[in-house]
Each structure stands twice: as C-alpha cells, then as structure tokens.
Write a protein that holds these residues in place. Structure first.
Motif, mmCIF file in Angstrom:
data_model
loop_
_atom_site.group_PDB
_atom_site.id
_atom_site.type_symbol
_atom_site.label_atom_id
_atom_site.label_comp_id
_atom_site.label_asym_id
_atom_site.label_seq_id
_atom_site.Cartn_x
_atom_site.Cartn_y
_atom_site.Cartn_z
ATOM 1 N N VAL A 1 13.040 29.834 -97.128
ATOM 2 C CA VAL A 1 11.658 29.364 -96.993
ATOM 3 C C VAL A 1 11.288 29.194 -95.521
ATOM 4 O O VAL A 1 10.238 29.649 -95.064
ATOM 5 C CB VAL A 1 11.458 28.024 -97.733
ATOM 6 C CG1 VAL A 1 10.067 27.469 -97.470
ATOM 7 C CG2 VAL A 1 11.679 28.209 -99.229
ATOM 8 N N LEU A 2 12.175 28.561 -94.780
ATOM 9 C CA LEU A 2 11.892 28.328 -93.361
ATOM 10 C C LEU A 2 11.739 29.657 -92.622
ATOM 11 O O LEU A 2 10.872 29.814 -91.764
ATOM 12 C CB LEU A 2 13.014 27.499 -92.732
ATOM 13 C CG LEU A 2 13.085 26.028 -93.158
ATOM 14 C CD1 LEU A 2 14.344 25.364 -92.618
ATOM 15 C CD2 LEU A 2 11.857 25.263 -92.694
ATOM 16 N N GLU A 3 12.578 30.617 -92.965
ATOM 17 C CA GLU A 3 12.507 31.915 -92.280
ATOM 18 C C GLU A 3 11.200 32.633 -92.602
ATOM 19 O O GLU A 3 10.593 33.258 -91.738
ATOM 20 C CB GLU A 3 13.701 32.787 -92.661
ATOM 21 C CG GLU A 3 14.914 32.458 -91.818
ATOM 22 C CD GLU A 3 16.162 33.186 -92.280
ATOM 23 O OE1 GLU A 3 16.205 33.658 -93.441
ATOM 24 O OE2 GLU A 3 17.106 33.265 -91.474
ATOM 25 N N LEU B 1 8.425 31.245 -93.259
ATOM 26 C CA LEU B 1 7.386 30.581 -92.480
ATOM 27 C C LEU B 1 7.443 31.010 -91.019
ATOM 28 O O LEU B 1 6.429 31.371 -90.417
ATOM 29 C CB LEU B 1 7.556 29.067 -92.580
ATOM 30 C CG LEU B 1 7.209 28.450 -93.924
ATOM 31 C CD1 LEU B 1 7.537 26.971 -93.929
ATOM 32 C CD2 LEU B 1 5.733 28.668 -94.232
ATOM 33 N N ALA B 2 8.645 30.993 -90.460
ATOM 34 C CA ALA B 2 8.782 31.321 -89.038
ATOM 35 C C ALA B 2 8.349 32.750 -88.763
ATOM 36 O O ALA B 2 7.722 33.043 -87.742
ATOM 37 C CB ALA B 2 10.224 31.101 -88.596
ATOM 38 N N GLU B 3 8.667 33.653 -89.688
ATOM 39 C CA GLU B 3 8.301 35.049 -89.478
ATOM 40 C C GLU B 3 6.789 35.256 -89.535
ATOM 41 O O GLU B 3 6.246 36.107 -88.842
ATOM 42 C CB GLU B 3 8.983 35.935 -90.523
ATOM 43 C CG GLU B 3 10.405 36.309 -90.110
ATOM 44 C CD GLU B 3 11.260 36.706 -91.304
ATOM 45 O OE1 GLU B 3 10.676 37.149 -92.327
ATOM 46 O OE2 GLU B 3 12.489 36.552 -91.222
ATOM 47 N N ILE C 1 2.783 27.920 -90.501
ATOM 48 C CA ILE C 1 3.768 26.908 -90.889
ATOM 49 C C ILE C 1 3.046 25.605 -91.209
ATOM 50 O O ILE C 1 3.223 25.008 -92.271
ATOM 51 C CB ILE C 1 4.792 26.681 -89.758
ATOM 52 C CG1 ILE C 1 5.568 27.968 -89.480
ATOM 53 C CG2 ILE C 1 5.750 25.551 -90.132
ATOM 54 C CD1 ILE C 1 6.470 27.918 -88.259
#
Lengths: 141, 141
Positions: B103-105, B107-109, B121
């Motif tokens: 999930v974090l990746e 968002l970061a992408e 994000i």
DNA sequence: GATTGACCTTCCAGTTACTGGAAGCCCTAA
DNA sequence: TTAGGGCTTCCAGTAACTGGAAGGTCAATC
C-alpha cells in the motif's frame, strides 16, 4: 455531533478519540452541557488518523502528516519522504522477521517433538549449540 | 558474581536483569552487603532469556519455556508446539507488513514528490480515494 | 585516614498507544 | 419519576523495559 457518532464515522473507539484529544490531535469544541461536539472537519481528521495509524505511522508521524495535510502549501516531496522512510522501516522489520522465522523453523525441524525430554530447541536456548556435525557420516547411525 | 559481570556474560543490560528479578525470572541470592550474587546457573538462565527474547518470545512465553527448560521430564512436543505457534505468529506479522508495504509503495509511486502541493498520499489519507480517472484523455492538458 | 570514582542499591517516573473501570452528570422516553 | 444509555473526568494498567535521583559500598590512591 457527539463522540459516539464521530467514533462510528471514523471507525475509531470512543476511548481512542478522547485520547487523541488529550494529546492534541483533534480539538473538538464543547457543547453547553460539556459534551464534545465534533464537526465534519473533526471527523475528517479522525478518519485521517485512523488510516495513517493503520498504515503503521506512529502518533508523532501522524502529527507530522496532519500538519502537512493542513498545510495547503506543503510540498508533496515532504510527504513522499515520510512515506519512503516508513517503507524502509517496514522492509527492515520484514527482514528481521524472516530471519527469525528461519531460525525457529530450523529449531522446530530438528525437534522430534515426542514424549522424550531431549529437545534441541531447549538445548539451543540453553546455549548448547548442537553443532549438528557428521557431514560425512560418523555420528549416531 | 556481581550484576555487571552477569550482564556482560548474558549480554543483557543491568537494568533488564534487575527487572527480570523483579518479575521472578531469576532469583539471585544476596551477599552480606546487599549486592546481588549470581551463580553460573543464574547466568545460564539469563542467557536463555536473552536468546528466547531475541527470538521474539514474550516474557510470559519465556516463563513457560523456562519451566520446560528446568523440567527434566518435559516432553519435547510441548516445546515444539510453542515454537510452531510462534512461527505461525511471525508468519502472520510478515504477511501484514508485506501488504502494508504494498500500500505504501503504491502511494509513493503515485506521488510526483516535487514542490507542488498536490499529493496523492495525503489525498488518500484524507479519504479522497483518487479514482484517478481520465482513461481516455479529457482532463487537463 | 580521607578521598575519589566505580559499582551497587532502591524507588519513582516515563515510554507507546491506548484500554478498562469507577464515580458521577445529562438526556430522553415511558 | 425512574430507568437506560451516553457523556464526563480521573486513575490505573498494559509490555518490557529505560532513565535518573539519592544514597550505600568497595578498592585504590594520596
């Protein structure tokens, strides 16, 4: 709205919301009877916290994210940096757990797991590093 | 031996050893001057605890392991069961973290990470599930 | 013998992020 | 009016330590 309505909308326990107010993450006003009175904006903040905590951000990180959230002029790079750092942290934790799992599996596999008292797991914990030699046959059968 | 020697041998901080005594995991005797006096056996116990904690066993699990350790008649299956349960727990944690990382990746992408304030994000945390439409061009530029 | 400094003691408080419970208002409906 | 539920505050507890203050002990040095 009252705290229980805010709790329902934000999917946070009532107790947690009071705690968030105590540490200054939300600041609901008070009705004349002393009850907390949450606006839709407050609920937005609570939802934000609920999601960020669910993604593993600490309270202090949430505080940072929240101020970025409220800062209409923040740079998205700031948010991205926080997220990247969190990803790295999660990766470290995963690696730790994976190697931990390997050790535990090695121990469990070595243990016959029956009624006898001999147990390589206990032996390992006790510091008797089994060595488990005999790579060329020579030990017990 | 004194507590600092026990600490060195067991690779545990002095404070932690005192804490372990407080909760009854070790019971060193006392010298006439009131100092704790650790036997080699006590140090063995401390080492055992240091390893087991390092493998992710909780204090209460350590207490169980310790009584199995001290029980010369325990069945190795008991120890193995505890270890297997711990492995399953570790696996669950790993899976949680892996999905969290995904999930974090994502968002970061999605975040361009520059000086502009727009940030997917933050938008996600705020509940604006971006939808990210315009699959057939039609929006800005 | 006095002093220094390391090491020891106990006790209290703080950490993280809540959670549970008690005592006691407040509000609404029957 | 009474019952119930919701609301309030405050205190305590969780897990596993960690830090720090105040003060006793020991061995070596002057």
């Amino acid at each position: 709205m009252n705290i229980s309505a805010a709790a329902e909308l934000s999917h946070l326990p009532v107790k947690t919301i009071r705690y968030y107010e105590e540490i200054g993450l939300v600041e609901p006003t008070r009705s004349s009877n002393g009850y907390r009175d949450f606006t839709d904006q407050d609920v937005q903040t609570l939802k934000f916290l609920q999601r960020a905590r669910g993604l593993g951000f600490s309270i202090e990180e949430c505080r940072d994210l929240l101020s970025l959230y409220e800062d209409r002029n923040r740079a998205s790079s700031d948010v991205k940096a926080l997220t990247r750092a969190k990803i790295a942290e999660v990766e470290r934790k995963i690696e730790e757990l994976v190697s931990l799992k390997r050790v535990l599996e090695t121990l469990a596999e070595a243990c016959h797991g029956d009624e006898r008292p001999e147990c390589p797991i206990i032996d390992d914990l006790a510091g008797k590093i089994a060595q488990d030699p005999a790579p060329e046959g020579q030990g017990r059968k």
